[in-house]
Design a protein around this motif. Structure first.
Motif, PDB file in Angstrom:
ATOM      1  N   GLN A 122       1.225 -10.280   1.498  1.00 46.64           N
ATOM      2  CA  GLN A 122       0.384 -10.660   0.197  1.00 46.64           C
ATOM      3  C   GLN A 122      -1.133 -10.503   0.803  1.00 46.64           C
ATOM      4  OE1 GLN A 122       1.448 -12.180  -2.830  1.00 46.64           O
ATOM      5  NE2 GLN A 122      -0.489 -11.604  -3.310  1.00 46.64           N
ATOM      6  N   ALA A 123      -1.326 -10.771   1.787  1.00 49.60           N
ATOM      7  CA  ALA A 123      -2.896 -10.479   2.407  1.00 49.60           C
ATOM      8  C   ALA A 123      -3.225  -9.144   2.542  1.00 49.60           C
ATOM      9  CB  ALA A 123      -2.715 -11.202   3.727  1.00 49.60           C
ATOM     10  N   ILE A 124      -2.270  -8.162   3.118  1.00 49.39           N
ATOM     11  CA  ILE A 124      -2.478  -6.913   3.174  1.00 49.39           C
ATOM     12  C   ILE A 124      -2.791  -6.357   1.827  1.00 49.39           C
ATOM     13  CG2 ILE A 124      -1.262  -4.622   3.725  1.00 49.39           C
ATOM     14  CD1 ILE A 124      -0.073  -6.114   6.195  1.00 49.39           C
ATOM     15  N   VAL A 125      -1.953  -6.733   0.840  1.00 44.90           N
ATOM     16  CA  VAL A 125      -1.863  -6.002  -0.717  1.00 44.90           C
ATOM     17  C   VAL A 125      -3.313  -6.505  -1.310  1.00 44.90           C
ATOM     18  CG1 VAL A 125      -1.205  -6.082  -2.893  1.00 44.90           C
ATOM     19  CG2 VAL A 125       0.532  -5.948  -0.969  1.00 44.90           C
ATOM     20  N   ASP A 126      -3.716  -7.886  -0.989  1.00 45.93           N
ATOM     21  CA  ASP A 126      -4.835  -8.463  -1.635  1.00 45.93           C
ATOM     22  C   ASP A 126      -6.066  -7.712  -0.821  1.00 45.93           C
ATOM     23  OD1 ASP A 126      -3.449 -10.226  -3.065  1.00 45.93           O
ATOM     24  OD2 ASP A 126      -3.799 -11.929  -2.038  1.00 45.93           O
ATOM     25  N   SER A 127      -6.155  -7.472   0.395  1.00 46.48           N
ATOM     26  CA  SER A 127      -7.304  -7.145   0.966  1.00 46.48           C
ATOM     27  C   SER A 127      -7.408  -5.350   0.708  1.00 46.48           C
ATOM     28  CB  SER A 127      -7.181  -7.197   2.550  1.00 46.48           C
ATOM     29  OG  SER A 127      -6.047  -6.338   2.995  1.00 46.48           O
ATOM     30  N   ALA A 128      -6.316  -4.691   0.319  1.00 42.93           N
ATOM     31  CA  ALA A 128      -6.554  -3.433   0.204  1.00 42.93           C
ATOM     32  C   ALA A 128      -6.871  -3.088  -1.403  1.00 42.93           C
ATOM     33  CB  ALA A 128      -5.292  -2.658   0.313  1.00 42.93           C
ATOM     34  N   GLY A 129      -6.951  -4.283  -1.997  1.00 39.83           N
ATOM     35  CA  GLY A 129      -7.105  -4.030  -3.590  1.00 39.83           C
ATOM     36  C   GLY A 129      -6.311  -3.267  -4.258  1.00 39.83           C
ATOM     37  N   VAL A 130      -5.010  -3.718  -3.918  1.00 38.94           N
ATOM     38  CA  VAL A 130      -3.764  -3.181  -4.679  1.00 38.94           C
ATOM     39  C   VAL A 130      -3.310  -3.973  -5.730  1.00 38.94           C
ATOM     40  CG1 VAL A 130      -1.346  -2.526  -4.405  1.00 38.94           C
ATOM     41  CG2 VAL A 130      -2.779  -2.038  -2.442  1.00 38.94           C
ATOM     42  N   ILE A 131      -3.284  -3.369  -7.069  1.00 31.43           N
ATOM     43  CA  ILE A 131      -2.695  -4.135  -8.051  1.00 31.43           C
ATOM     44  C   ILE A 131      -1.135  -4.070  -8.223  1.00 31.43           C
ATOM     45  CG2 ILE A 131      -3.135  -4.169 -10.777  1.00 31.43           C
ATOM     46  CD1 ILE A 131      -5.818  -2.614 -10.207  1.00 31.43           C
TER      47      ILE A 131
END
Length: 113
Positions: free
Chosen positions: A70-79
């Protein structure tokens, strides 16, 4: 008026991710075969379009536990369109589709002793 559109985007990008539902491969496969399939996918994924750094983030998320993913996806700006990460977008609108075999193990995985 403009704020409502912004809020939808925030809600969309902060969607909680979860493990994919149980799935079954067309035939029983070994862990080595599953690993080979995953490596082939990740080696070729950037050729499907999108940005390499997003593919790298998705791979890291796929291989991490849920809270780190979750943190990786959020920090990468992935929708995240599907909470199981099978369909995602980057901030530019490029689509990223991940097969379930890179996200979880099949129910008919052959356990090697």
């Amino acid at each position: 008026m403009g704020c409502a559109g912004s809020r939808d985007k925030v809600d969309e990008t902060s969607k909680k991710i979860r493990k994919p539902k149980a799935w079954k491969h067309s035939e029983a496969i070994t862990r080595a075969q599953l690993t080979q399939m995953r490596e082939e996918f990740w080696d070729t994924a950037p050729h499907y379009g999108g940005r390499k750094e997003i593919w790298d983030a998705l791979r890291a998320a796929a291989e991490a536990d849920l809270s780190l993913a979750q943190a990786i996806v959020d920090s990468a700006g992935v929708i995240v369109q599907n909470p199981d990460l099978t369909i995602c977008y980057d901030e530019r609108g490029a689509k990223y589709e991940l097969p379930k075999y890179v996200l979880s193990e099949p129910t008919n995985l052959i356990r090697e002793s």
